[in-house]
Design a protein around this motif. Structure first.
Motif, PDB file in Angstrom:
ATOM      1  N   SER A 117       3.159   6.560  -5.369  1.00 46.74           N
ATOM      2  CA  SER A 117       2.899   6.876  -6.783  1.00 46.74           C
ATOM      3  C   SER A 117       1.655   7.737  -6.934  1.00 46.74           C
ATOM      4  O   SER A 117       1.630   8.672  -7.748  1.00 46.74           O
ATOM      5  N   ARG A 118       0.627   7.451  -6.139  1.00 41.58           N
ATOM      6  CA  ARG A 118      -0.608   8.224  -6.230  1.00 41.58           C
ATOM      7  C   ARG A 118      -0.391   9.677  -5.774  1.00 41.58           C
ATOM      8  O   ARG A 118      -0.890  10.616  -6.401  1.00 41.58           O
ATOM      9  N   TYR A 170       0.825  -1.210   0.000  1.00 43.99           N
ATOM     10  CA  TYR A 170       0.000   0.000   0.000  1.00 43.99           C
ATOM     11  C   TYR A 170       0.862   1.265   0.000  1.00 43.99           C
ATOM     12  O   TYR A 170       0.542   2.242  -0.684  1.00 43.99           O
ATOM     13  N   SER A 221       1.525  11.775  -8.442  1.00 42.82           N
ATOM     14  CA  SER A 221       0.692  12.262  -9.546  1.00 42.82           C
ATOM     15  C   SER A 221      -0.303  13.322  -9.080  1.00 42.82           C
ATOM     16  O   SER A 221      -0.627  14.246  -9.827  1.00 42.82           O
ATOM     17  N   LEU A 222      -0.776  13.221  -7.839  1.00 45.29           N
ATOM     18  CA  LEU A 222      -1.770  14.171  -7.340  1.00 45.29           C
ATOM     19  C   LEU A 222      -1.142  15.520  -7.018  1.00 45.29           C
ATOM     20  O   LEU A 222      -1.686  16.580  -7.377  1.00 45.29           O
ATOM     21  N   VAL A 261      -6.284   3.091  -3.402  1.00 49.70           N
ATOM     22  CA  VAL A 261      -5.216   2.115  -3.645  1.00 49.70           C
ATOM     23  C   VAL A 261      -5.126   1.065  -2.546  1.00 49.70           C
ATOM     24  O   VAL A 261      -4.291   0.162  -2.627  1.00 49.70           O
ATOM     25  N   TYR A 291      -8.222   9.476  -2.665  1.00 51.56           N
ATOM     26  CA  TYR A 291      -7.037   8.992  -3.368  1.00 51.56           C
ATOM     27  C   TYR A 291      -6.281   7.975  -2.514  1.00 51.56           C
ATOM     28  O   TYR A 291      -5.757   6.978  -3.031  1.00 51.56           O
ATOM     29  N   MET A 316       2.198   2.004  -3.513  1.00 52.52           N
ATOM     30  CA  MET A 316       1.165   2.524  -4.402  1.00 52.52           C
ATOM     31  C   MET A 316       0.724   3.921  -3.988  1.00 52.52           C
ATOM     32  O   MET A 316       0.427   4.767  -4.841  1.00 52.52           O
ATOM     33  N   THR A 317       0.694   4.185  -2.686  1.00 60.62           N
ATOM     34  CA  THR A 317       0.326   5.518  -2.206  1.00 60.62           C
ATOM     35  C   THR A 317       1.354   6.551  -2.639  1.00 60.62           C
ATOM     36  O   THR A 317       0.995   7.686  -2.988  1.00 60.62           O
TER      37      THR A 317
END
Length: 340
Positions: free
Chosen positions: A67-68, A61, A71-72, A169, A165, A64-65
């Protein structure tokens, strides 16, 4: 209650008495080995292996967080797992201030397996920094945040947007173990009035550290013990079902495969014999000529299934049609069809 001396202290005391001296104060410094105190009031409910499953899921997690958030917020971030600890809920609740916002997440395992509510808290400096960056600011850490700081209505809307967001994920983090769905129920600003969970209930607290351009903060995920019990029971059932299918039901599996393929179409042919004929003889053949097959009149006929000899039989007729009566089964089915 009197203090219990360790073996080294006893040896030093005896040596001092026999030597006619006094006991040095340094002897008391050796208190023996240090042992971790066990709290019998709140015994541990989950084993180390089960906590390792949570640790692995939330390490995924964190990746993935990161990467999120990149982008945010359009900036590099570092997200790492700090600890996974089993505690009482009041220890998680007491660490929050009265005006802290708490995200309530509905976790579902499926229609039959139920689910529960997960609580997620993002520290105020980190959340304000992310909100500032989403609004076009530099995202610098606020110099001073009062202890009674409360989010405005606009900040709460942006808080929930960022939380979506972070929650989106969470499903992928658990994907290696089971299929779970996560959805935000609401963002609660009066967590002290919540009655979804008792203060003494066992929970597992996952602490995640986030670093964004000089701003550091934490994301705390609180998972109730009742939900974890359902999750681990489902994983155990899934594991036992897989083991049973791989072992005890092997014969049934073979039978099922046979039932599935037995309706397949196969070509069955009967071979009378072999003959070697020159091309000139074949060219001169005409109606009524006889070809010697080099086999006795009443010999067995090879019966092929596809390209393998499966049976031996006798030629005959049935209902005015040529037929072969199966006489025996060929045990060596690797014999290939020969050329006529």
């Amino acid at each position: 209650m009197s203090e219990v001396l360790s073996q080294s202290q006893i040896d030093a005391l005896l040596a001092s008495v026999m030597g006619g001296g006094t006991v040095k104060e340094e002897v008391s410094k050796d208190a023996g080995k240090n042992y971790r105190k066990y709290d019998f009031y709140s015994p541990k409910k989950f084993t180390k292996d089960k906590l390792n499953i949570l640790r692995s899921a939330y390490e995924n997690y964190c990746r993935m967080t990161s990467s999120r958030l990149n982008s945010l917020l359009r900036i590099s971030s570092e997200v790492s797992l700090v600890t996974v600890e089993e505690e009482r809920y009041y220890e998680f609740s007491n660490a929050l201030s009265d005006n802290d916002a708490l995200t309530m997440i509905r976790a579902t395992l499926g229609e039959k397996n139920g689910g529960g509510t997960i609580f997620m808290h993002v520290t105020t400096p980190l959340m304000l920094s992310m909100i500032d960056r989403m609004l076009g600011g530099k995202g610098e850490e606020p110099e001073y945040i009062p202890s009674q700081y409360s989010y405005t209505d606009i900040e709460l809307l942006l808080y929930e947007n960022i939380a979506k967001y972070l929650v989106a994920v969470m499903k992928d983090g658990w994907a290696n173990y089971l299929d779970m769905n996560f959805a935000i129920e609401k963002v609660e600003t009066s967590h002290g009035l919540m009655q979804e969970i008792g203060m003494d209930e066992i929970v597992v607290i996952v602490v995640i550290e986030v670093k964004i351009q000089g701003v550091e903060g934490k994301i705390n995920v609180c998972i109730p013990g009742t939900l974890l019990t359902n999750i681990f029971s489902f994983l155990e059932h899934k594991k036992s079902s897989s083991g049973k299918a791989a072992g005890g039901e092997e014969d049934n599996t073979s039978q099922d495969i046979f039932e599935f393929i037995k309706d397949s179409n196969l070509e069955v042919t009967a071979k009378i014999g072999d003959a070697t004929v020159m091309l000139q003889d074949i060219y001169d053949l005409k109606q009524g000529d006889i070809i010697n097959m080099n086999r006795p009149q009443n010999s067995y006929v090879d019966v092929f299934v596809e390209n393998n000899i499966w049976f031996q039989g006798k030629l005959g007729t049935q209902n005015k049609n040529m037929a072969v009566r199966i006489s025996e089964i060929n045990k060596q089915k690797d014999n290939k069809r020969g050329d006529l």
